[in-house]
Design a protein around this motif. Structure first.
Motif: not given
Length: 273
Positions: A23, A80-84, A87, A103, A105
């Motif tokens: 991020g 899908l990703d842990p980083s807003e 995205m 998208y 999280k």
């Protein structure tokens, strides 16, 4: 530089990933990091690995380079990703290109979706960051019977004397614990991951291309890498970037730089019920 005692391989990459925060590199990542080439999506379509109107989940989507490519060929894509932060860049790039993806999280090891929801699950340039057995099991869970998992990479290639090898040496001078150097763009362990999770019809494909970068774009691409801005303090990133600019001016002044890359994928099918 690394030595014989430095951990190597997928486990070392995942351990290094505990100190990585992409991020922090979201702007450089979106601006300078070349996504999968069109030839990759042509191969995927030709092989029948992804066909419209399949529903796809792209895990570890980052700035959405793989999700956008799948949307362009007519798939209904969720990234899908842990980083807003990443995205948010994906959403912006989608709008600029005129494609649409959704998208959410989440983590690959505990996907926030129900069972048997997707025809295709993809992971582009990210499988090494996951707890791979858990990610493979979750992938199998959310796929419909007969659905496909596709793990893909688009990796630079360090060859003797080339700009990649010189750049990697500089990264290691600043970040000796970086575990991403000396790659070949080939990932045989991913085949074992798929087989262990019960996938069948496992196969691979690969080809090499030359990816052009301006000097400024290559510097941005490297700043966006795990070994630089995603894991080093800001002052060290600035010093590294200055040294890389000097190295490029002195040893690699050609424009554009022609950077060798390897496209590689592994894929398998979830057993039909």
């Amino acid at each position: 530089m690394t030595d014989a005692t430095t951990p190597k391989g997928p486990d070392a990459l995942r351990a290094f990933g505990d100190n990585v925060a992409f991020g922090r590199t979201a702007t450089d990542y979106a601006t300078h990091r070349a996504g999968f080439p069109q030839s990759f999506f042509d191969l995927v379509a030709t092989r029948g690995f992804a066909t419209a109107p399949a529903r796809a989940l792209d895990i570890g989507t980052g700035t959405g380079t793989l999700a956008r490519g799948l949307a362009r060929i007519g798939l209904d894509v969720t990234g899908l990703d842990p980083s807003e932060e990443l995205m948010a860049q994906a959403t912006r790039l989608d709008a600029e290109e005129g494609v649409k993806a959704t998208y959410i999280k989440g983590a690959a090891e505990s996907l926030p979706v129900g069972d048997a929801q997707f025809d295709l699950v993809t992971a582009g340039q990210c499988w090494h960051w996951f707890d791979r057995p858990r990610a493979a099991a979750e992938t199998a869970r959310v796929l419909r019977p007969g659905g496909r998992c596709l793990i893909a990479h688009f990796d630079w290639l360090p060859l003797p004397g080339n700009v990649v090898a010189a750049t990697e040496a500089l990264i290691l001078a600043y970040n000796p614990v970086w575990a991403g150097a000396h790659g070949t763009g080939l990932y045989p362990d991913w085949l074992t991951d798929l087989a262990t999770a019960g996938f069948t019809g496992i196969e691979t494909a690969s080809f090499d291309i030359s990816q052009p970068y301006s000097q400024d774009a290559w510097r941005g691409r490297i700043r966006a890498s795990a070994g630089v801005a995603a894991s080093l303090p800001e002052a060290e990133v600035e010093a590294f970037d200055s040294d890389l600019a000097d190295l490029l001016d002195k040893d690699f002044p050609e424009a554009p730089l022609q950077v060798p890359h390897r496209v590689w994928l592994a894929t398998g099918v979830k057993k039909a019920a």
